[in-house]
Scaffold this active site. Structure first.
Site, PDB file in Angstrom:
ATOM      1  N   GLY A 196      63.078  52.889   1.492  1.00  0.00           N
ATOM      2  CA  GLY A 196      63.900  53.668   2.401  1.00  0.00           C
ATOM      3  C   GLY A 196      65.002  52.795   2.964  1.00  0.00           C
TER       4      GLY A 196
ATOM      5  N   GLY B 297      60.088  78.079  29.702  1.00  0.00           N
ATOM      6  CA  GLY B 297      59.402  78.829  28.647  1.00  0.00           C
ATOM      7  C   GLY B 297      60.369  79.365  27.603  1.00  0.00           C
TER       8      GLY B 297
ATOM      9  N   GLU C 251      70.378  58.034   7.181  1.00  0.00           N
ATOM     10  CA  GLU C 251      71.491  57.077   7.156  1.00  0.00           C
ATOM     11  C   GLU C 251      71.191  55.838   8.005  1.00  0.00           C
ATOM     12  OE1 GLU C 251      75.488  58.429   7.019  1.00  0.00           O
ATOM     13  OE2 GLU C 251      74.948  60.403   6.241  1.00  0.00           O
TER      14      GLU C 251
ATOM     15  N   THR D 284      67.467  54.352  10.078  1.00  0.00           N
ATOM     16  CA  THR D 284      66.701  54.683  11.282  1.00  0.00           C
ATOM     17  C   THR D 284      67.248  53.927  12.496  1.00  0.00           C
ATOM     18  OG1 THR D 284      65.137  52.873  10.960  1.00  0.00           O
ATOM     19  CG2 THR D 284      64.605  54.981   9.894  1.00  0.00           C
TER      20      THR D 284
END
Length: 380
Positions: free
Chosen positions: A130, A338, A361, A363
């Site tokens: 990655g 809510g 692109e 982390t």
């Protein structure tokens, strides 16, 4: 290059109206169907959105980095999947070609990329690789008059729509110097596309595996020199990180505007919740962080247009802006209460959508490493 002020102002006004009148009303439909309607994509093409960063000689708008950033901020005010439909053509899918392509390669591909006739994709990430992109395992071996590519790329944006891939593959030694870049057409024998992944958010933007089984690529489709692939990828990602940072700013501005509107109408304790100081505190935090991110992104874009080295600044912008919009989205859900957890309001969708910005692109943790490395290299 850049547009004259009047032309650029007209472009921004057009994009702003397109986002508010055409894209925002379609957000729920896109999220439900996981598809961008063809008519919206056609309008994007007509507006020139597929060619924002491509030189006018190839049919694009040729925007400067600062101009592109300002457009991206406006596009960030709708579902991120909308921008993603042309995002690879503007950024990572085309910029390797723009930066390192030969005159022949540019003439062959860029006009069709700028018009949207061709969708591009950037194939770097792999199942085991990655952020460690210098160690890609997909291999390219010279075989007669061709290179033969074998391997798998993972989580590749727009892969199922792409006609052209920029592929990073190993042609030599271990590490960054052994990586080369190739332009590979989607109809190449041996290239197959996996089923789009089911994702947490950004429905309508597809990511897929791309598999290469002895895919023959002619030598003229190498992008840059042999062994330059990693350098090409890093230059492409520098620009892409700035673009994503701007989208984060736009998304935050949208969430803040929605939160203020809701807080001004929602009555609790006999008055709008916007009059309660704890709500005001959240709004103040949201706005302050957004303004800081916007200033950083705009300043870095100006520096890039001036030809300055912005490796650190682009990483800082991406790191801060992507983390910022996550915090803004969280506070927006809290302000809506809510209702923020219910699909009808769209706030929960944005909460899920913006989570990806801290991952792709590069982390946030990779951005931290880049920032630290560049800071120490520059002596603090």
């Amino acid at each position: 290059m850049s547009l004259d002020t009047e032309t650029f102002d007209a472009l921004i006004d057009t994009v702003r109206r397109f986002v508010s009148e055409r894209l925002r009303p379609s957000e729920a439909v896109v999220a439900e169907s996981d598809q961008i309607p063809d008519d919206l994509v056609a309008e994007m093409k007509n507006l020139g959105l597929f060619g924002l960063s491509i030189d006018p000689q190839y049919g694009g708008l040729g925007l400067s980095m600062l101009e592109e950033i300002k457009v991206a901020i406006e596009l960030g005010k709708t579902s991120p999947a909308m921008r993603s439909s042309f995002g690879t053509n503007v950024g990572i899918g085309s910029q390797g070609l723009v930066m390192a392509g030969t005159a022949e390669q540019k003439a062959q591909w860029l006009p069709k990329i700028a018009s949207g006739e061709i969708i591009t994709s950037f194939a770097l990430t792999e199942p085991d690789i990655g952020s460690d992109s210098a160690n890609v395992k997909t291999r390219a071996v010279r075989d007669g008059n061709h290179w033969k590519l074998t391997g798998t790329k993972r989580y590749i944006t727009n892969a199922d729509k792409a006609s052209l891939f920029t592929v990073m593959a190993r042609t030599g030694e271990d590490g960054a110097r052994g990586v080369s870049a190739f332009l590979v057409t989607a109809n190449s024998p041996g290239l197959t596309i996996g089923t789009p992944e089911k994702k947490m958010g950004q429905h309508g933007a597809h990511v897929c595996d791309v598999n290469f089984d002895n895919v023959a690529v002619p030598p003229e489709n190498m992008l840059g020199a042999e062994g330059d692939g990693f350098k090409v990828a890093m230059r492409v990602l520098d620009r892409g990180r700035l673009h994503i940072s701007a989208v984060c700013v736009g998304a935050a501005e949208r969430l803040i505007a929605d939160s203020v509107a809701y807080a001004s109408e929602r009555i609790q304790g006999g008055k709008p919740i916007a009059q309660h100081q704890l709500i005001q505190g959240m709004i103040a935090d949201m706005k302050t962080e957004c303004l800081a991110a916007k200033a950083l992104v705009l300043q870095t874009a100006v520096a890039k247009d001036a030809g300055e080295n912005v490796i650190m600044e682009a990483a800082a912008a991406k790191y801060f802006a992507s983390e910022m919009v996550g915090r803004v989205a969280d506070k927006a859900v809290q302000i809506f209460g809510g209702a923020g957890y219910i699909a009808d309001y769209g706030i929960e969708r944005f909460y899920r959508d913006v989570r990806l910005f801290r991952i792709y692109e590069g982390t946030s943790q990779i951005q931290q490493l880049i920032i630290a490395r560049e800071t120490m290299k520059r002596g603090g």
